[in-house]
Write a protein that holds these residues in place. Structure first.
Motif, short mmCIF file in Angstrom:
data_model
loop_
_atom_site.label_atom_id
_atom_site.label_comp_id
_atom_site.label_asym_id
_atom_site.label_seq_id
_atom_site.Cartn_x
_atom_site.Cartn_y
_atom_site.Cartn_z
N PRO A 52 7.23 -8.27 -5.71
CA PRO A 52 7.64 -8.05 -4.19
C PRO A 52 6.66 -7.11 -3.34
CG PRO A 52 8.73 -6.58 -5.70
CD PRO A 52 7.90 -7.40 -6.47
N GLY A 53 6.72 -6.86 -2.16
CA GLY A 53 5.66 -6.06 -1.40
C GLY A 53 5.22 -6.76 -0.02
N ALA A 54 4.98 -6.02 0.62
CA ALA A 54 4.78 -6.35 2.06
C ALA A 54 3.46 -6.86 2.41
CB ALA A 54 5.12 -5.17 3.02
N VAL A 55 3.15 -7.56 3.33
CA VAL A 55 2.00 -8.13 4.00
C VAL A 55 1.47 -7.27 4.95
CG1 VAL A 55 0.55 -10.17 4.72
CG2 VAL A 55 2.41 -10.16 3.06
N LEU A 56 0.13 -6.52 4.75
CA LEU A 56 -0.19 -5.88 5.96
C LEU A 56 -1.40 -6.92 6.73
CD1 LEU A 56 -1.28 -3.24 7.43
CD2 LEU A 56 -2.93 -2.97 5.67
N VAL A 57 -0.90 -6.88 7.96
CA VAL A 57 -1.74 -7.87 8.90
C VAL A 57 -2.80 -6.93 9.61
CG1 VAL A 57 -1.43 -9.34 10.80
CG2 VAL A 57 0.20 -9.20 9.22
N LEU A 58 -4.10 -7.29 9.37
CA LEU A 58 -5.36 -6.76 10.15
C LEU A 58 -5.99 -8.10 10.80
CD1 LEU A 58 -6.84 -4.63 7.25
CD2 LEU A 58 -5.55 -3.92 9.47
N PRO A 59 -6.51 -7.67 12.00
CA PRO A 59 -6.81 -6.39 12.51
C PRO A 59 -5.69 -6.05 13.14
CG PRO A 59 -8.49 -8.13 13.57
CD PRO A 59 -7.57 -8.88 12.71
#
Length: 604
Positions: free
Chosen positions: A425-432
């Motif tokens: 599990p875990g979220a996805v961090l979106v960059l920029p």
């Protein structure tokens, strides 16, 4: 023919307005972001803040399990024109109560004008397809609420007519309440009808209403700064008030169609809108349609709300209301509320065509005598019916190329598959760390909500702040509603221009529940120097996916609450019941007229 003509008008209009947008591939424009294999469980789990994408994204995700996502988008866009044009045309035709040629031309004019105008063009260029779907359902809702019937039959008809609003979500329901609410209230038995209508609205609102109440309990708020950012703006030489009357005036200058502000075209559109309002008043006096007074009140109220953003005192008043209660937040986008006026003008233009074709009615009544006059009347009516298209050609063929479909690069699909294959599990961090930005591969240059925010089958964390430029060259930052995103922003401390942090700390991100980092832009290799705690999963020209090596803390995805599931099931069940109870179409009843001593017959 009379039965299918409204739908034919809608289908032809959809084809010429959308053009290439109906082909294979994904049209990406501002809020309009469709992705392959949109995850239904992720959509239902949602995120912090107001659930603005519910239930539209849930419907898209459900349909995407059956057909490809780009075809779902094509169907959604076509439905705006098909349902909207057919609804306005049928509302006009049923009110005229005639199948003669002139009445069919008048109905076609109303249907065409309702979906081919600056309001639809600007909102389409903003990518607000879900709201436009609710807009398309307004004529059906007006017809259903104006009907007088037994409570069960009335409720079933209203629920059936509210299907587009139910899919469109919050903004659609709000517009429907504004437009059809006064119609339900007007006349004998209005309180009973209004109560049934309010109950139906509540039922179709459950998919977004229940999670929004939970979000409110979690501390979500509405930033009053949005009043300045979303205030109507002049997009014609007539100023802001004149632009709103012409159904324009959107807050985003990049959503204004080509040649929309040309003085010659503006003058002709002004004449057309004035003629439409005059035609509405003539028809209101002559025929007294059952929905006439209520729709007039709705148009005036909507225009008054739109005018709140025109002056500084009006904006201050709106901001004060939002400070008092965040529920007043929808008043920020004032131009949205000219939608009832758009329906009034469309029906008014149909009334003008009806007046022009009256010689054909007299000819039919006289057994065919005076055929030349009838032909001239029909020709003039057809010419007037075509004017909306001729005067708003910025909407032609996919807004002259602005709505061009593209395919997602291979690296994006690889990143999507890699995240889906990861069982941890875990979220996805979106960059920029910029929500809206240009994407090189997205075809026509423009701004779009980063598609990576919807690409993955788990919670994504992205910057939901909105930066809007002001006419004086400044900017207004409307703070986002996702509390978790604000926590991540404090850790990242990204560059305000590039949206990229100077460094990434795997341990800090893991503590915030982040499992992957998706960088949906070309990456400078220097960005990775000295970065520990990550492994590269996918590396492409426009997408890099990193895996956080340390196990995320509190990374379990939140479950969908039983109350939210129950709310959705109640809505779906009510819609199925309404269709089974009263037929499969959105609405087929006649609204009739409220004839009194001053009402006149169709043929004098």
């Amino acid at each position: 023919m009379a039965r299918w003509l409204p739908w034919a008008v809608g289908a032809v209009t959809a084809l010429f307005a959308l053009g290439p947008a109906l082909g294979r591939g994904y049209v990406l424009r501002y809020d309009m972001v469709f992705v392959p294999d949109l995850s239904l469980p992720t959509v239902l789990r949602g995120a912090d803040g107001f659930p603005r994408a519910m239930p539209s994204d849930a419907v898209v995700a459900a349909l995407s399990t059956v057909v490809p996502g780009d075809l779902v988008q094509s169907l959604a866009l076509a439905a705006v024109f098909l349902v909207g044009a057919a609804g306005a045309a049928r509302l006009m035709a049923d009110s005229l109560g005639s199948s003669r040629a002139g009445a069919l031309v008048a109905a076609s004019a109303a249907g065409l004008a309702y979906v081919w105008n600056p309001f639809v063009a600007e909102r389409l260029l903003l990518g607000q397809w879900a709201m436009l779907l609710g807009y398309a359902g307004l004529p059906w809702a007006v017809a259903a609420t104006a009907r007088r019937a037994r409570p069960v039959v009335y409720s079933a008809g209203v629920l059936r007519a509210l299907v587009p609003a139910a899919v469109g979500g919050f903004s659609s329901v709000l517009l429907t309440a504004l437009t059809a609410g006064p119609v339900a209230l007007w006349g004998r038995g209005g309180m009973r009808r209004a109560g049934l209508f309010a109950g139906a609205l509540a039922v179709v609102s459950l998919p977004w209403l229940v999670p929004s109440l939970a979000a409110g309990a979690a501390g979500a708020a509405t930033d009053p700064a949005g009043v300045e950012a979303f205030a109507p703006r002049a997009d014609t030489p007539l100023g802001t008030v004149g632009s709103l009357f012409l159904l324009g005036g959107v807050w985003n200058a990049n959503a204004v169609p080509t040649h929309h502000g040309d003085p010659g075209l503006v003058a002709l559109r002004l004449a057309l809108c004035l003629a439409a309002v005059a035609g509405w008043l003539w028809w209101l006096y002559r025929e007294r349609p059952a929905f006439g007074a209520g729709l007039s009140v709705a148009a005036v109220l909507g225009f008054a709300v739109a005018l709140l953003g025109v002056t500084a005192p009006g904006r201050e008043f709106t901001a004060a209301l939002i400070d008092l209660w965040p529920g007043f937040g929808p008043l920020r986008d004032g131009q949205l509320y000219v939608a009832p006026l758009a329906l009034l003008q469309a029906l008014g233009l149909g009334a003008v065509v009806h007046w022009l074709t009256l010689p054909s009615a007299r000819s039919e009544a006289d057994g065919g005598a005076g055929g030349a006059g009838a032909a001239v009347g029909l020709g003039a009516g057809a010419g007037v019916a075509a004017l909306p298209v001729l005067l708003s050609f910025g909407l032609w063929w996919g807004a002259q190329g602005a709505l061009a479909p593209v395919e997602y690069p291979d690296a994006w699909r690889e990143a999507q598959a890699a995240v889906a294959a990861d069982e941890r599990p875990g979220a996805v961090l979106v960059l920029p760390w910029n929500a809206y930005r240009g994407i090189d591969w997205s075809g026509e240059p423009g701004v779009v909500l980063d598609p990576a925010t919807k690409l993955f089958d788990r919670r994504t964390i992205w910057n939901d702040d909105l930066v809007v430029g002001t006419p004086d060259g400044g900017v207004v930052v409307v703070e986002g509603e996702d509390a978790r995103a604000r926590e991540v922003a404090r850790v990242l401390d990204p560059d305000p221009v590039t949206g990229m942090p100077e460094r990434l700390d795997g341990a800090e991100l893991a503590a915030l529940g982040v499992r992957h980092v998706a960088v949906s832009a070309p990456v400078d290799n220097r960005f990775w120097s000295g970065v520990d705690g990550f492994s590269v999963v996918v590396e492409g020209a426009d997408m890099t996916l990193l895996e956080v090596l340390e196990s995320p803390v509190d990374a379990e995805e939140s479950d969908i609450s039983g109350l939210e599931v129950t709310g959705g099931l109640v809505t779906v069940g009510a819609i199925i019941w309404s269709i089974a109870r009263s037929g499969s179409s959105l609405g087929s009843q006649r609204t009739g007229s409220e004839r009194g001593p001053g009402a006149r017959k169709e043929i004098p």
